[in-house]
Design a protein around this motif. Structure first.
Motif, PDB file in Angstrom:
ATOM      1  N   GLY A  25       0.815  -1.217   0.000  1.00  0.00           N
ATOM      2  CA  GLY A  25       0.000   0.000   0.000  1.00  0.00           C
ATOM      3  C   GLY A  25       0.844   1.260   0.000  1.00  0.00           C
ATOM      4  O   GLY A  25       0.524   2.243  -0.684  1.00  0.00           O
ATOM      5  N   THR A  26       1.935   1.235   0.749  1.00  0.00           N
ATOM      6  CA  THR A  26       2.839   2.394   0.801  1.00  0.00           C
ATOM      7  C   THR A  26       3.472   2.634  -0.565  1.00  0.00           C
ATOM      8  O   THR A  26       3.534   3.778  -1.036  1.00  0.00           O
ATOM      9  CB  THR A  26       3.926   2.160   1.858  1.00  0.00           C
ATOM     10  OG1 THR A  26       3.297   1.949   3.119  1.00  0.00           O
ATOM     11  CG2 THR A  26       4.866   3.346   1.952  1.00  0.00           C
ATOM     12  N   ILE A  27       3.924   1.576  -1.201  1.00  0.00           N
ATOM     13  CA  ILE A  27       4.510   1.709  -2.544  1.00  0.00           C
ATOM     14  C   ILE A  27       3.475   2.262  -3.513  1.00  0.00           C
ATOM     15  O   ILE A  27       3.782   3.144  -4.327  1.00  0.00           O
ATOM     16  CB  ILE A  27       5.058   0.351  -3.019  1.00  0.00           C
ATOM     17  CG1 ILE A  27       6.292  -0.018  -2.195  1.00  0.00           C
ATOM     18  CG2 ILE A  27       5.378   0.373  -4.505  1.00  0.00           C
ATOM     19  CD1 ILE A  27       6.773  -1.434  -2.398  1.00  0.00           C
ATOM     20  N   LEU A  28       2.241   1.789  -3.406  1.00  0.00           N
ATOM     21  CA  LEU A  28       1.171   2.275  -4.277  1.00  0.00           C
ATOM     22  C   LEU A  28       0.942   3.781  -4.102  1.00  0.00           C
ATOM     23  O   LEU A  28       0.812   4.518  -5.087  1.00  0.00           O
ATOM     24  CB  LEU A  28      -0.124   1.507  -4.017  1.00  0.00           C
ATOM     25  CG  LEU A  28      -1.318   1.873  -4.873  1.00  0.00           C
ATOM     26  CD1 LEU A  28      -1.032   1.558  -6.339  1.00  0.00           C
ATOM     27  CD2 LEU A  28      -2.543   1.118  -4.405  1.00  0.00           C
ATOM     28  N   TRP A  29       0.921   4.253  -2.857  1.00  0.00           N
ATOM     29  CA  TRP A  29       0.745   5.694  -2.614  1.00  0.00           C
ATOM     30  C   TRP A  29       1.878   6.498  -3.245  1.00  0.00           C
ATOM     31  O   TRP A  29       1.646   7.540  -3.870  1.00  0.00           O
ATOM     32  CB  TRP A  29       0.665   6.002  -1.119  1.00  0.00           C
ATOM     33  CG  TRP A  29      -0.661   5.741  -0.507  1.00  0.00           C
ATOM     34  CD1 TRP A  29      -0.973   4.811   0.434  1.00  0.00           C
ATOM     35  CD2 TRP A  29      -1.887   6.442  -0.778  1.00  0.00           C
ATOM     36  NE1 TRP A  29      -2.302   4.882   0.749  1.00  0.00           N
ATOM     37  CE2 TRP A  29      -2.888   5.877   0.030  1.00  0.00           C
ATOM     38  CE3 TRP A  29      -2.232   7.487  -1.624  1.00  0.00           C
ATOM     39  CZ2 TRP A  29      -4.206   6.330   0.018  1.00  0.00           C
ATOM     40  CZ3 TRP A  29      -3.555   7.944  -1.637  1.00  0.00           C
ATOM     41  CH2 TRP A  29      -4.514   7.358  -0.821  1.00  0.00           C
ATOM     42  N   PHE A  30       3.133   6.031  -3.072  1.00  0.00           N
ATOM     43  CA  PHE A  30       4.261   6.760  -3.658  1.00  0.00           C
ATOM     44  C   PHE A  30       4.236   6.719  -5.186  1.00  0.00           C
ATOM     45  O   PHE A  30       4.563   7.714  -5.836  1.00  0.00           O
ATOM     46  CB  PHE A  30       5.596   6.213  -3.133  1.00  0.00           C
ATOM     47  CG  PHE A  30       5.959   6.761  -1.775  1.00  0.00           C
ATOM     48  CD1 PHE A  30       6.028   8.124  -1.532  1.00  0.00           C
ATOM     49  CD2 PHE A  30       6.242   5.896  -0.733  1.00  0.00           C
ATOM     50  CE1 PHE A  30       6.361   8.624  -0.288  1.00  0.00           C
ATOM     51  CE2 PHE A  30       6.576   6.378   0.523  1.00  0.00           C
ATOM     52  CZ  PHE A  30       6.640   7.747   0.741  1.00  0.00           C
ATOM     53  N   VAL A  31       3.837   5.593  -5.766  1.00  0.00           N
ATOM     54  CA  VAL A  31       3.732   5.507  -7.228  1.00  0.00           C
ATOM     55  C   VAL A  31       2.667   6.483  -7.730  1.00  0.00           C
ATOM     56  O   VAL A  31       2.876   7.196  -8.725  1.00  0.00           O
ATOM     57  CB  VAL A  31       3.430   4.062  -7.675  1.00  0.00           C
ATOM     58  CG1 VAL A  31       2.975   4.002  -9.119  1.00  0.00           C
ATOM     59  CG2 VAL A  31       4.649   3.179  -7.457  1.00  0.00           C
ATOM     60  N   LEU A  34       4.142   9.924  -7.694  1.00  0.00           N
ATOM     61  CA  LEU A  34       5.105  10.146  -8.770  1.00  0.00           C
ATOM     62  C   LEU A  34       4.440  10.239 -10.143  1.00  0.00           C
ATOM     63  O   LEU A  34       4.891  11.011 -11.001  1.00  0.00           O
ATOM     64  CB  LEU A  34       6.162   9.036  -8.764  1.00  0.00           C
ATOM     65  CG  LEU A  34       7.097   9.046  -7.556  1.00  0.00           C
ATOM     66  CD1 LEU A  34       8.000   7.820  -7.584  1.00  0.00           C
ATOM     67  CD2 LEU A  34       7.903  10.333  -7.505  1.00  0.00           C
ATOM     68  N   VAL A  35       3.366   9.482 -10.348  1.00  0.00           N
ATOM     69  CA  VAL A  35       2.646   9.541 -11.624  1.00  0.00           C
ATOM     70  C   VAL A  35       1.962  10.898 -11.788  1.00  0.00           C
ATOM     71  O   VAL A  35       1.917  11.450 -12.894  1.00  0.00           O
ATOM     72  CB  VAL A  35       1.619   8.385 -11.713  1.00  0.00           C
ATOM     73  CG1 VAL A  35       0.626   8.604 -12.835  1.00  0.00           C
ATOM     74  CG2 VAL A  35       2.341   7.053 -11.882  1.00  0.00           C
ATOM     75  N   GLN A  36       1.466  11.449 -10.713  1.00  0.00           N
ATOM     76  CA  GLN A  36       0.746  12.724 -10.786  1.00  0.00           C
ATOM     77  C   GLN A  36       1.665  13.944 -10.768  1.00  0.00           C
ATOM     78  O   GLN A  36       1.255  15.035 -11.173  1.00  0.00           O
ATOM     79  CB  GLN A  36      -0.241  12.831  -9.624  1.00  0.00           C
ATOM     80  CG  GLN A  36      -1.364  11.840  -9.690  1.00  0.00           C
ATOM     81  CD  GLN A  36      -2.291  11.946  -8.504  1.00  0.00           C
ATOM     82  OE1 GLN A  36      -2.467  13.021  -7.933  1.00  0.00           O
ATOM     83  NE2 GLN A  36      -2.896  10.841  -8.129  1.00  0.00           N
ATOM     84  N   LEU A  37       2.899  13.763 -10.317  1.00  0.00           N
ATOM     85  CA  LEU A  37       3.815  14.898 -10.180  1.00  0.00           C
ATOM     86  C   LEU A  37       4.048  15.658 -11.489  1.00  0.00           C
ATOM     87  O   LEU A  37       4.036  16.902 -11.478  1.00  0.00           O
ATOM     88  CB  LEU A  37       5.137  14.414  -9.578  1.00  0.00           C
ATOM     89  CG  LEU A  37       6.058  15.481  -9.012  1.00  0.00           C
ATOM     90  CD1 LEU A  37       5.330  16.294  -7.946  1.00  0.00           C
ATOM     91  CD2 LEU A  37       7.301  14.833  -8.422  1.00  0.00           C
ATOM     92  N   PRO A  38       4.238  15.001 -12.629  1.00  0.00           N
ATOM     93  CA  PRO A  38       4.421  15.770 -13.871  1.00  0.00           C
ATOM     94  C   PRO A  38       3.188  16.591 -14.273  1.00  0.00           C
ATOM     95  O   PRO A  38       3.289  17.525 -15.056  1.00  0.00           O
ATOM     96  CB  PRO A  38       4.701  14.703 -14.933  1.00  0.00           C
ATOM     97  CG  PRO A  38       5.141  13.506 -14.190  1.00  0.00           C
ATOM     98  CD  PRO A  38       4.459  13.572 -12.855  1.00  0.00           C
ATOM     99  N   LEU A  39       2.038  16.249 -13.734  1.00  0.00           N
ATOM    100  CA  LEU A  39       0.799  16.956 -14.062  1.00  0.00           C
ATOM    101  C   LEU A  39       0.461  18.038 -13.036  1.00  0.00           C
ATOM    102  O   LEU A  39      -0.685  18.493 -12.964  1.00  0.00           O
ATOM    103  CB  LEU A  39      -0.349  15.948 -14.143  1.00  0.00           C
ATOM    104  CG  LEU A  39      -0.150  14.783 -15.116  1.00  0.00           C
ATOM    105  CD1 LEU A  39      -1.257  13.764 -14.947  1.00  0.00           C
ATOM    106  CD2 LEU A  39      -0.080  15.299 -16.538  1.00  0.00           C
ATOM    107  N   TYR A  40       1.459  18.461 -12.268  1.00  0.00           N
ATOM    108  CA  TYR A  40       1.218  19.432 -11.200  1.00  0.00           C
ATOM    109  C   TYR A  40       0.535  20.701 -11.722  1.00  0.00           C
ATOM    110  O   TYR A  40      -0.384  21.217 -11.088  1.00  0.00           O
ATOM    111  CB  TYR A  40       2.531  19.801 -10.499  1.00  0.00           C
ATOM    112  CG  TYR A  40       2.313  20.734  -9.334  1.00  0.00           C
ATOM    113  CD1 TYR A  40       1.963  20.231  -8.096  1.00  0.00           C
ATOM    114  CD2 TYR A  40       2.424  22.110  -9.495  1.00  0.00           C
ATOM    115  CE1 TYR A  40       1.744  21.078  -7.024  1.00  0.00           C
ATOM    116  CE2 TYR A  40       2.205  22.961  -8.424  1.00  0.00           C
ATOM    117  CZ  TYR A  40       1.864  22.448  -7.196  1.00  0.00           C
ATOM    118  OH  TYR A  40       1.633  23.286  -6.129  1.00  0.00           O
TER     119      TYR A  40
END
Length: 95
Positions: A25-31, A34-40
Motif C-alpha cells: 500500500g505504501t509503494i502504491l501511494w508513492f507511485v 510520482l505519476v501525478q507529479l508531472p501533471l502538477y
C-alpha cells in the motif's frame, strides 16, 4: 439512553501478511504521487493539488505503518518464543 452492551464476543482478528500488505500500500501511494507529479500544473489550474499531497501523505503514513507492523511482528515473535521456552519442561539430569 441505555448503555450498549455486546451480545456476543468479538471475532478473533485476521492475521495475514501484514507487513507485505502495508508495504504494498505504501509503494502504491508513492507511485500514485510520482505519476501525478508531472501533471502538477494541471492540478494547480483546476484546484486539485490536494490529490498530489494526499498521495504523498499516504506514502509518509505508510512508512510509519511499515515501521509499526514490523515492530509488532517482532514483539509477537519474541512473546511466542518466551512462551515456548516457559512451556517446555526441563529434563532432569541423569546422574
Amino acid at each position: 439512553m441505555a448503555k450498549w452492551t455486546p451480545r456476543h464476543e468479538a471475532p478473533e482478528p485476521l492475521e495475514g501478511p501484514v507487513v507485505a500488505t502495508i508495504t504494498g500500500g505504501t509503494i502504491l501511494w508513492f507511485v500514485l504521487f510520482l505519476v501525478q507529479l508531472p501533471l502538477y500544473g494541471w492540478f494547480d489550474d483546476h484546484g486539485h493539488t490536494w490529490w498530489l499531497w494526499t498521495c504523498l501523505a499516504g506514502g509518509g503514513l505508510g512508512l510509519i505503518g511499515v515501521w509499526y507492523v514490523r515492530r509488532r511482528d517482532a514483539a509477537l515473535r519474541r512473546a511466542a518464543d518466551a512462551r515456548d521456552l516457559t512451556a517446555t519442561p526441563s529434563t532432569p539430569s541423569a546422574d
